[in-house]
Design an enzyme around this catalytic site. Structure first.
Site, PDB file in Angstrom:
ATOM      1  N   LYS A  76      -7.635 -24.798  78.315  1.00 26.64           N
ATOM      2  CA  LYS A  76      -7.131 -23.617  77.601  1.00 26.64           C
ATOM      3  C   LYS A  76      -8.097 -22.434  77.690  1.00 26.64           C
ATOM      4  CE  LYS A  76      -6.397 -26.404  74.025  1.00 26.64           C
ATOM      5  NZ  LYS A  76      -6.393 -27.702  74.697  1.00 26.64           N
ATOM      6  N   ILE A  77      -9.391 -22.699  77.529  1.00 24.08           N
ATOM      7  CA  ILE A  77     -10.358 -21.595  77.579  1.00 24.08           C
ATOM      8  C   ILE A  77     -10.624 -21.207  79.035  1.00 24.08           C
ATOM      9  CG2 ILE A  77     -12.749 -20.928  77.053  1.00 24.08           C
ATOM     10  CD1 ILE A  77     -12.516 -22.805  74.560  1.00 24.08           C
ATOM     11  N   THR A  96     -20.719 -21.574  77.177  1.00 30.74           N
ATOM     12  CA  THR A  96     -20.135 -21.335  75.845  1.00 30.74           C
ATOM     13  C   THR A  96     -19.416 -22.597  75.383  1.00 30.74           C
ATOM     14  OG1 THR A  96     -18.116 -20.487  76.881  1.00 30.74           O
ATOM     15  CG2 THR A  96     -19.752 -18.843  76.201  1.00 30.74           C
ATOM     16  N   SER A  97     -19.699 -23.737  76.033  1.00 29.48           N
ATOM     17  CA  SER A  97     -18.934 -24.940  75.709  1.00 29.48           C
ATOM     18  C   SER A  97     -19.673 -25.847  74.721  1.00 29.48           C
ATOM     19  CB  SER A  97     -18.566 -25.675  76.985  1.00 29.48           C
ATOM     20  OG  SER A  97     -17.575 -26.618  76.706  1.00 29.48           O
ATOM     21  N   ARG A  98     -20.600 -26.640  75.209  1.00 29.09           N
ATOM     22  CA  ARG A  98     -21.424 -27.481  74.330  1.00 29.09           C
ATOM     23  C   ARG A  98     -22.816 -27.578  74.943  1.00 29.09           C
ATOM     24  NH1 ARG A  98     -18.315 -26.668  70.945  1.00 29.09           N
ATOM     25  NH2 ARG A  98     -17.101 -28.113  69.663  1.00 29.09           N
ATOM     26  N   ASP A 105     -24.268 -19.731  74.484  1.00 28.20           N
ATOM     27  CA  ASP A 105     -23.774 -19.626  73.112  1.00 28.20           C
ATOM     28  C   ASP A 105     -23.982 -20.947  72.396  1.00 28.20           C
ATOM     29  OD1 ASP A 105     -22.354 -18.194  70.998  1.00 28.20           O
ATOM     30  OD2 ASP A 105     -20.760 -19.663  71.308  1.00 28.20           O
ATOM     31  N   GLU A 118     -29.048 -27.371  68.851  1.00 28.89           N
ATOM     32  CA  GLU A 118     -28.697 -26.250  67.963  1.00 28.89           C
ATOM     33  C   GLU A 118     -28.507 -26.674  66.517  1.00 28.89           C
ATOM     34  OE1 GLU A 118     -24.922 -25.090  69.885  1.00 28.89           O
ATOM     35  OE2 GLU A 118     -23.907 -25.649  68.019  1.00 28.89           O
ATOM     36  N   HIS A 142     -23.788 -19.797  68.741  1.00 31.57           N
ATOM     37  CA  HIS A 142     -22.475 -20.445  68.632  1.00 31.57           C
ATOM     38  C   HIS A 142     -21.476 -19.543  67.900  1.00 31.57           C
ATOM     39  CE1 HIS A 142     -20.725 -24.675  69.155  1.00 31.57           C
ATOM     40  NE2 HIS A 142     -19.737 -23.805  69.111  1.00 31.57           N
ATOM     41  N   GLN A 143     -21.320 -18.337  68.416  1.00 28.93           N
ATOM     42  CA  GLN A 143     -20.412 -17.387  67.779  1.00 28.93           C
ATOM     43  C   GLN A 143     -19.177 -17.093  68.621  1.00 28.93           C
ATOM     44  OE1 GLN A 143     -23.182 -13.670  68.119  1.00 28.93           O
ATOM     45  NE2 GLN A 143     -21.115 -12.859  68.261  1.00 28.93           N
ATOM     46  N   ALA A 144     -19.047 -17.804  69.774  1.00 25.34           N
ATOM     47  CA  ALA A 144     -17.937 -17.463  70.674  1.00 25.34           C
ATOM     48  C   ALA A 144     -16.580 -17.577  69.979  1.00 25.34           C
ATOM     49  CB  ALA A 144     -17.975 -18.344  71.913  1.00 25.34           C
ATOM     50  N   PHE A 145     -16.440 -18.542  69.068  1.00 21.69           N
ATOM     51  CA  PHE A 145     -15.153 -18.759  68.390  1.00 21.69           C
ATOM     52  C   PHE A 145     -14.919 -17.747  67.276  1.00 21.69           C
ATOM     53  CE2 PHE A 145     -16.262 -20.248  64.111  1.00 21.69           C
ATOM     54  CZ  PHE A 145     -17.636 -20.358  64.253  1.00 21.69           C
TER      55      PHE A 145
HETATM   56  P1  NAD Z   1      -9.344 -28.168  77.020  1.00 24.04           P
HETATM   57  O1  NAD Z   1      -9.250 -29.590  76.632  1.00 24.04           O
HETATM   58  O2  NAD Z   1      -8.114 -27.320  76.977  1.00 24.04           O
HETATM   59  O3  NAD Z   1      -9.943 -28.051  78.499  1.00 24.04           O
HETATM   60  C1  NAD Z   1     -11.045 -28.775  78.934  1.00 24.04           C
HETATM   61  C2  NAD Z   1     -10.914 -28.949  80.448  1.00 24.04           C
HETATM   62  O4  NAD Z   1     -12.108 -29.602  80.902  1.00 24.04           O
HETATM   63  C3  NAD Z   1      -9.732 -29.826  80.859  1.00 24.04           C
HETATM   64  O5  NAD Z   1      -8.997 -29.197  81.880  1.00 24.04           O
HETATM   65  C4  NAD Z   1     -10.400 -31.120  81.346  1.00 24.04           C
HETATM   66  O6  NAD Z   1      -9.664 -31.751  82.396  1.00 24.04           O
HETATM   67  C5  NAD Z   1     -11.721 -30.589  81.849  1.00 24.04           C
HETATM   68  N1  NAD Z   1     -12.773 -31.608  81.957  1.00 24.04           N
HETATM   69  C6  NAD Z   1     -12.989 -32.691  81.169  1.00 24.04           C
HETATM   70  N2  NAD Z   1     -14.080 -33.357  81.591  1.00 24.04           N
HETATM   71  C7  NAD Z   1     -14.552 -32.676  82.670  1.00 24.04           C
HETATM   72  C8  NAD Z   1     -15.649 -32.859  83.540  1.00 24.04           C
HETATM   73  N3  NAD Z   1     -16.481 -33.896  83.392  1.00 24.04           N
HETATM   74  N4  NAD Z   1     -15.837 -31.972  84.537  1.00 24.04           N
HETATM   75  C9  NAD Z   1     -14.995 -30.917  84.708  1.00 24.04           C
HETATM   76  N5  NAD Z   1     -13.935 -30.699  83.896  1.00 24.04           N
HETATM   77  C10 NAD Z   1     -13.716 -31.562  82.906  1.00 24.04           C
HETATM   78  O7  NAD Z   1     -10.486 -27.565  76.097  1.00 24.04           O
HETATM   79  P2  NAD Z   1     -10.728 -26.017  75.738  1.00 24.04           P
HETATM   80  O8  NAD Z   1      -9.949 -25.671  74.519  1.00 24.04           O
HETATM   81  O9  NAD Z   1     -10.571 -25.199  76.956  1.00 24.04           O
HETATM   82  O10 NAD Z   1     -12.258 -26.059  75.274  1.00 24.04           O
HETATM   83  C11 NAD Z   1     -13.285 -26.374  76.196  1.00 24.04           C
HETATM   84  C12 NAD Z   1     -14.567 -26.616  75.441  1.00 24.04           C
HETATM   85  O11 NAD Z   1     -15.012 -25.388  74.869  1.00 24.04           O
HETATM   86  C13 NAD Z   1     -14.426 -27.542  74.217  1.00 24.04           C
HETATM   87  O12 NAD Z   1     -14.540 -28.901  74.588  1.00 24.04           O
HETATM   88  C14 NAD Z   1     -15.573 -27.111  73.354  1.00 24.04           C
HETATM   89  O13 NAD Z   1     -16.695 -27.923  73.660  1.00 24.04           O
HETATM   90  C15 NAD Z   1     -15.865 -25.684  73.793  1.00 24.04           C
HETATM   91  N6  NAD Z   1     -15.657 -24.705  72.721  1.00 24.04           N
HETATM   92  C16 NAD Z   1     -16.676 -23.889  72.380  1.00 24.04           C
HETATM   93  C17 NAD Z   1     -16.499 -22.947  71.376  1.00 24.04           C
HETATM   94  C18 NAD Z   1     -17.595 -21.985  70.954  1.00 24.04           C
HETATM   95  O14 NAD Z   1     -17.484 -21.346  69.916  1.00 24.04           O
HETATM   96  N7  NAD Z   1     -18.662 -21.827  71.716  1.00 24.04           N
HETATM   97  C19 NAD Z   1     -15.278 -22.869  70.715  1.00 24.04           C
HETATM   98  C20 NAD Z   1     -14.230 -23.703  71.117  1.00 24.04           C
HETATM   99  C21 NAD Z   1     -14.429 -24.637  72.115  1.00 24.04           C
END
Ligand code: NAD
Length: 332
Positions: free
Chosen positions: A154-155, A232-234, A258, A263, A295-298
């Protein structure tokens, strides 16, 4: 239901109370994080509402199960901080907010890229000190550059759309191909090819045992020299020590974070009067080509409204049916 809301800030109280305006649930807000040391606060609450740095490991879950908890309602999409198997074994359901505003995170990633490239963080300070020199602020056109997206869910797709708008060439690596990305012209390649060809690499996959330290000394070697890394993921996706080495050797030209693997001891708190004990984090702050946000992206109005509404409706659905469409299973 009686809900103990952990790691709650003023904004959580505001948005959750608004979403619960009909008084359907009794929300009790606790500022501390939920860890194995603070489980006493959860005693007697059938619902625990937790955020990303609450530590829902086996010990915490055993203790809250004894205290009567039946539901863990996460105010996040990610659930890497929860031992789902332990929860399920003890009859605790875990629900999350699978999507709230992918735009918020994708736009923040784009913001980090622009900041690092055009050095807004340095330019801002210079101009305030009447230093109008451009020396050292040279950027590059995003148009025509290659952006590698790791994780096109989604992101990732929102981020791809934004970068497409800048005129970038888009590469992606994911275990599944997203048809919407293919339609946009994104080319799926192996991770090593993505790293070797991208001027900017942006991480949008979840943290799992497989993706832990996906960016490490070996994969950093595969990067194009002087490339930019955005996370910006984890935090756990990146081996921070290896990244520091890559910044020192100039293999990595820019770093935008982020999230940070340790953290939990830092982010979301005002520590401006404290001596920070984390030397790795402090070293990161010394680089001119590193920008870190806490961690403010959201953190947009839209996202917080959506998080609060989905959290309350998750709890209501569980109360009425004993189930919830947003339940996390250990296979996810
Ligand atoms: P999502 O589930 O819609 O998409 C994740 C994608 O990653 C999927 O297409 C999946 O197939 C793929 N994936 C899984 N394992 C993988 C790997 N080992 N290598 C490559 N691709 C892989 O999730 P999303 O809503 O897009 O969110 C993604 C991440 O963003 C979340 O898991 C979360 O950790 C992070 N996030 C961060 C913030 C923030 O404030 N910084 C806020 C929301 C989410």
């Amino acid at each position: 239901m009686k809900v103990a809301v952990f790691s709650s800030k003023k904004y959580d109280r505001h948005f959750l109370s608004e979403a619960n305006a009909d008084g359907g649930h009794e929300l009790v807000f606790f500022e501390p994080k939920l860890t194995s040391k603070t489980t006493a606060l959860a005693s007697g609450f059938p619902v625990i509402c937790a955020f990303i740095n609450d530590q829902l490991d086996g010990d915490t879950i055993s203790a809250i199960a004894l205290g009567g908890t039946k539901l863990i309602a996460l105010r996040s999409a990610g659930f890497n901080n929860v031992d789902i198997q332990a929860a399920n074994k003890l009859g605790i359901t875990v629900v999350r907010v699978p999507a709230y505003s992918p735009y918020a995170v994708a736009e923040h990633a784009a913001g980090l890229i622009l900041t690092l490239n055009r050095q807004y963080h340095r330019a801002y300070n210079r101009v305030r000190e009447s230093n109008f020199s451009l020396q050292g602020l040279l950027g590059f056109d995003l148009h025509g550059s290659t952006v590698g997206i790791v994780g096109t869910g989604k992101i990732g797709i929102c981020f791809a759309q934004i970068m497409k708008g800048f005129g970038c060439n888009l590469l992606a690596y994911d275990i599944y191909q997203n048809p919407a990305c293919l339609e946009l012209g994104v080319k799926y390649v192996e991770l090593s090819e993505l790293l070797g060809k991208s001027d900017i690499v942006s991480l949008h996959c979840p943290l799992t045992p497989e993706s832990h330290h996906l960016i490490n000394a070996t994969t950093l070697e595969q990067f194009k020299s002087g490339a930019m890394l955005i996370n910006t993921s984890r935090g756990g996706l990146v081996d921070t020590k290896a990244v520091i080495d890559a910044l020192k050797s100039k293999k990595l030209g820019y770093l935008g974070l982020d999230v940070y693997e340790l953290e939990g001891d830092l982010f979301f708190e005002d520590l401006s009067q404290e001596v920070i004990q984390d030397d790795i984090f402090q070293r990161l702050l010394t680089f001119p080509n590193v920008v870190i946000t806490a961690h403010q992206a959201f953190f947009t109005q839209n996202a917080l409204e959506n998080i609060a509404q989905t959290t309350i409706s998750n709890i209501t659905e569980f109360e009425k049916t004993g189930e919830c469409v947003n339940t996390v299973s250990s296979e996810q």
